[in-house]
Design an enzyme around this catalytic site. Structure first.
Site, PDB file in Angstrom:
ATOM      1  N   ARG A   7     -22.564 -34.335  23.329  1.00 29.56           N
ATOM      2  CA  ARG A   7     -22.042 -35.623  22.854  1.00 29.56           C
ATOM      3  C   ARG A   7     -21.967 -36.596  24.023  1.00 29.56           C
ATOM      4  NH1 ARG A   7     -16.566 -33.070  20.483  1.00 29.56           N
ATOM      5  NH2 ARG A   7     -17.435 -31.683  18.869  1.00 29.56           N
TER       6      ARG A   7
ATOM      7  N   HIS B 123     -18.526 -30.570  25.501  1.00 30.36           N
ATOM      8  CA  HIS B 123     -19.653 -31.184  24.806  1.00 30.36           C
ATOM      9  C   HIS B 123     -20.229 -32.336  25.628  1.00 30.36           C
ATOM     10  CE1 HIS B 123     -19.333 -29.018  20.978  1.00 30.36           C
ATOM     11  NE2 HIS B 123     -18.013 -29.093  21.124  1.00 30.36           N
TER      12      HIS B 123
ATOM     13  N   HIS C 298      -9.610 -25.604  15.483  1.00 26.43           N
ATOM     14  CA  HIS C 298     -10.797 -24.746  15.501  1.00 26.43           C
ATOM     15  C   HIS C 298     -10.792 -23.689  14.392  1.00 26.43           C
ATOM     16  CE1 HIS C 298     -11.121 -26.660  19.398  1.00 26.43           C
ATOM     17  NE2 HIS C 298     -12.346 -26.176  19.533  1.00 26.43           N
TER      18      HIS C 298
ATOM     19  N   HIS D 188     -14.545 -23.593  12.879  1.00 25.80           N
ATOM     20  CA  HIS D 188     -15.725 -23.322  13.695  1.00 25.80           C
ATOM     21  C   HIS D 188     -15.340 -22.492  14.916  1.00 25.80           C
ATOM     22  CE1 HIS D 188     -14.041 -26.881  15.770  1.00 25.80           C
ATOM     23  NE2 HIS D 188     -14.665 -26.433  16.857  1.00 25.80           N
TER      24      HIS D 188
ATOM     25  N   HIS E  83     -16.149 -22.322  18.901  1.00 22.62           N
ATOM     26  CA  HIS E  83     -16.688 -23.113  20.004  1.00 22.62           C
ATOM     27  C   HIS E  83     -17.010 -22.199  21.178  1.00 22.62           C
ATOM     28  CE1 HIS E  83     -16.691 -26.432  23.052  1.00 22.62           C
ATOM     29  NE2 HIS E  83     -16.242 -25.453  23.814  1.00 22.62           N
TER      30      HIS E  83
END
Length: 250
Positions: free
Chosen positions: A173, A189, A227, A230, A232
């Site tokens: 990102r 990220h 979280h 997902h 990470h």
């Protein structure tokens, strides 16, 4: 002209023609075509070797460290790299020599595309933001390089989990994109070395547990704030595992 003189002249002409043909052959031969469109190793590598060819090998075996460890991508073929190569070889049914050899290279060639990404992952999957990899916490080149290392770790994880797909939901990102999704100011990220994985072929906890063996110092998952949907993973400098609902902690 005497016959002997004629023969001498003909012999000189034949020699000159042979030289010209040989010269033309040398001029058009050129270097041998590379074995692989990404990177081709030219010789075996063993403990004590160093250089870019070692670094390229380390990138591709970075998902095979000792549990909880990370393989340094430094171009120095030490004991940890040797052990990682042996684990890679074992994973694919090769002789566990711990050396970079033709069998190992051929398997790598099978696993990678011409842009150096592993067969089951693509740079586009690891970049949901700026296609030129700019705007993060590091240069575009470093962010893309970090993403490549992440993909090879994910490839190792995928293979260890039965070669079933892993679903990447977020990767690199830029700062602007990170702000838009409410990411932490220090999010990995921004460095290009992180990936978020969504449930699919495997549960979030199954992936969090396997990530411990694949060179990820950062693992966050169910039970860690924000979280629960997902898992990470990243390769930050020091270990930070926090997926308490999965039993994955430091």
């Amino acid at each position: 002209m005497p016959r002997r003189a004629v023969r001498a002249v003909l012999a000189l002409v034949m020699v000159a023609a042979a030289v010209l043909v040989g010269t033309a052959a040398v001029a058009t031969a050129g270097p041998a075509a590379p074995k692989d469109g990404c990177f081709t190793w030219s010789h075996d590598l063993a403990e004590g070797a160093s250089g870019d060819d070692v670094k390229q090998l380390q990138i591709r075996v970075s998902g095979y460290p000792a549990s909880g460890e990370v393989i340094a991508v430094d171009g120095e073929f030490g004991p940890a790299t040797k052990a990682a190569v042996a684990r890679f070889q074992k994973a694919y049914g090769l002789s566990e020599t711990g050396k970079g050899d033709s069998a190992t290279y051929n398997k790598i060639y099978e696993l990678q595309d011409d842009d150096c990404s592993p067969a089951h992952f693509a740079f586009g999957e690891l970049n949901n933001c700026n296609s030129d990899w700019s705007g993060g916490a590091v240069s575009a080149a470093e962010a893309k390089s970090n993403a490549l290392r992440t993909m090879w770790k994910l490839e190792a994880m995928r293979h260890a989990m039965g070669d079933k797909p892993l679903r990447v939901t977020s990767g690199f990102r830029s700062k602007a994109c990170n702000d838009q999704v409410g990411g932490a100011a220090s999010s990995r990220h921004l460095f290009g070395d992180a990936a978020d994985l969504g449930a699919g072929s495997h549960s979030l906890c199954e992936m969090a547990k396997e990530a411990r063996n694949r060179g990820f110092h950062g693992i966050l998952g169910p039970g860690f704030p924000g979280h629960d949907d997902h898992t990470h993973v990243d390769h930050r400098s020091s270990k930070y595992w926090d997926a308490p609902d999965c039993g994955v902690t430091n």
